[in-house]
Write a protein that holds these residues in place. Structure first.
Motif, PDB file in Angstrom:
ATOM      1  N   GLN A 140      -1.643 -51.596 -42.035  1.00 30.91           N
ATOM      2  CA  GLN A 140      -1.312 -50.468 -42.842  1.00 30.91           C
ATOM      3  C   GLN A 140      -0.247 -50.476 -43.663  1.00 30.91           C
ATOM      4  N   ARG A 141       0.901 -51.267 -42.986  1.00 27.82           N
ATOM      5  CA  ARG A 141       2.179 -51.416 -43.737  1.00 27.82           C
ATOM      6  C   ARG A 141       2.138 -52.344 -44.794  1.00 27.82           C
ATOM      7  N   VAL A 144       0.475 -50.513 -47.901  1.00 27.48           N
ATOM      8  CA  VAL A 144       1.218 -49.568 -48.514  1.00 27.48           C
ATOM      9  C   VAL A 144       2.316 -50.167 -49.313  1.00 27.48           C
ATOM     10  N   ARG A 164       7.833 -45.420 -51.219  1.00 24.98           N
ATOM     11  CA  ARG A 164       6.845 -45.244 -49.976  1.00 24.98           C
ATOM     12  C   ARG A 164       6.537 -43.869 -49.745  1.00 24.98           C
ATOM     13  N   HIS A 168       2.674 -42.627 -49.535  1.00 23.94           N
ATOM     14  CA  HIS A 168       2.082 -41.793 -48.226  1.00 23.94           C
ATOM     15  C   HIS A 168       1.633 -40.560 -48.953  1.00 23.94           C
ATOM     16  N   PHE A 171      -1.858 -40.974 -50.203  1.00 26.60           N
ATOM     17  CA  PHE A 171      -2.798 -41.346 -49.440  1.00 26.60           C
ATOM     18  C   PHE A 171      -3.420 -40.220 -48.617  1.00 26.60           C
ATOM     19  N   GLY A 172      -2.368 -38.984 -48.435  1.00 27.53           N
ATOM     20  CA  GLY A 172      -2.640 -38.026 -47.988  1.00 27.53           C
ATOM     21  C   GLY A 172      -3.525 -36.748 -48.692  1.00 27.53           C
TER      22      GLY A 172
END
Length: 207
Positions: A140-141, A144, A164, A168, A171-172
């Motif tokens: 996952q990292r 990202v 980042r 994120h 993605f939310g």
């Protein structure tokens, strides 16, 4: 429509391979739907077997237990997201806007096809043993960072840490599919998610 119901008929994965779905795939899909709707501890192997129409011995022929099902669902998804993200980044080497749009298209399609997998990841990842959980987190990292690379190219001078935060947040937004109802058809949902995510990530350009 519940997350469990929306999971039926969709593949557990990122991209279609064209191969015929196996009985193991079908059982895994049913298990993921049950885990997502009832919680890991709310589902027994007997529940999964009953839903899949499989007796106990036959079920254990495919999976050693619930943990094995979780690993089988989440590890390939994380690998597929990373592979897909890298492929889309490579497809637009000198066009960060085009890369971003391609990444958004890719992730939105994944999120719409796999709401139960997303719910499982959000709520049940910590049920996994240390090794597969660390592996998933690492994948996952890396995924990202594909987004961070594109965002820092789009916003020259922006610190990677801020990129980042934006990734994120995106993605939310895109991973909200487990909580969306069926009152809007799939094509329109995809268009709304794409437009909202792109607008959110491009807004920083003018800031």
């Amino acid at each position: 429509m519940s997350v469990e119901q929306r999971a039926r008929g969709t593949a557990v994965g990122v991209t279609g391979t064209g191969r015929r779905r196996s009985r193991r795939d079908e059982i895994l899909e049913i298990a993921v739907g049950l885990f997502a709707s009832r919680g890991y501890h709310g589902v027994s192997m007997d529940d999964i077997g009953a839903a899949a129409g499989v007796t106990g011995p036959a079920l254990y022929h495919h999976f050693a237990g619930k943990e094995a099902m979780m690993v089988a669902a989440l590890v390939p998804v994380s690998e597929g997201l990373l592979d897909g993200g890298r492929a889309r980044a490579a497809g637009h080497p000198d066009d960060p806007r085009g890369t971003l749009e391609s990444l958004i298209d890719f992730h939105v399609e994944f999120a719409l096809a796999n709401p139960a997998v997303i719910a499982l990841h959000l709520h049940e990842l910590d049920r996994l043993p240390d090794e597969p959980r660390r592996r998933i987190r690492r994948l996952q990292r890396l995924y990202v960072e594909e987004w961070v690379t594109v965002l820092t190219a789009l916003h020259p001078g922006q610190p990677a840490g801020e990129a980042r935060v934006l990734a994120h947040a995106a993605f939310g937004l895109m991973n909200s599919t487990p909580f969306l109802g069926g009152e809007v058809d799939r094509r329109r949902r995809a268009a709304l998610l794409r437009a909202a995510t792109l607008a959110a990530l491009l807004a920083e350009t003018a800031a």
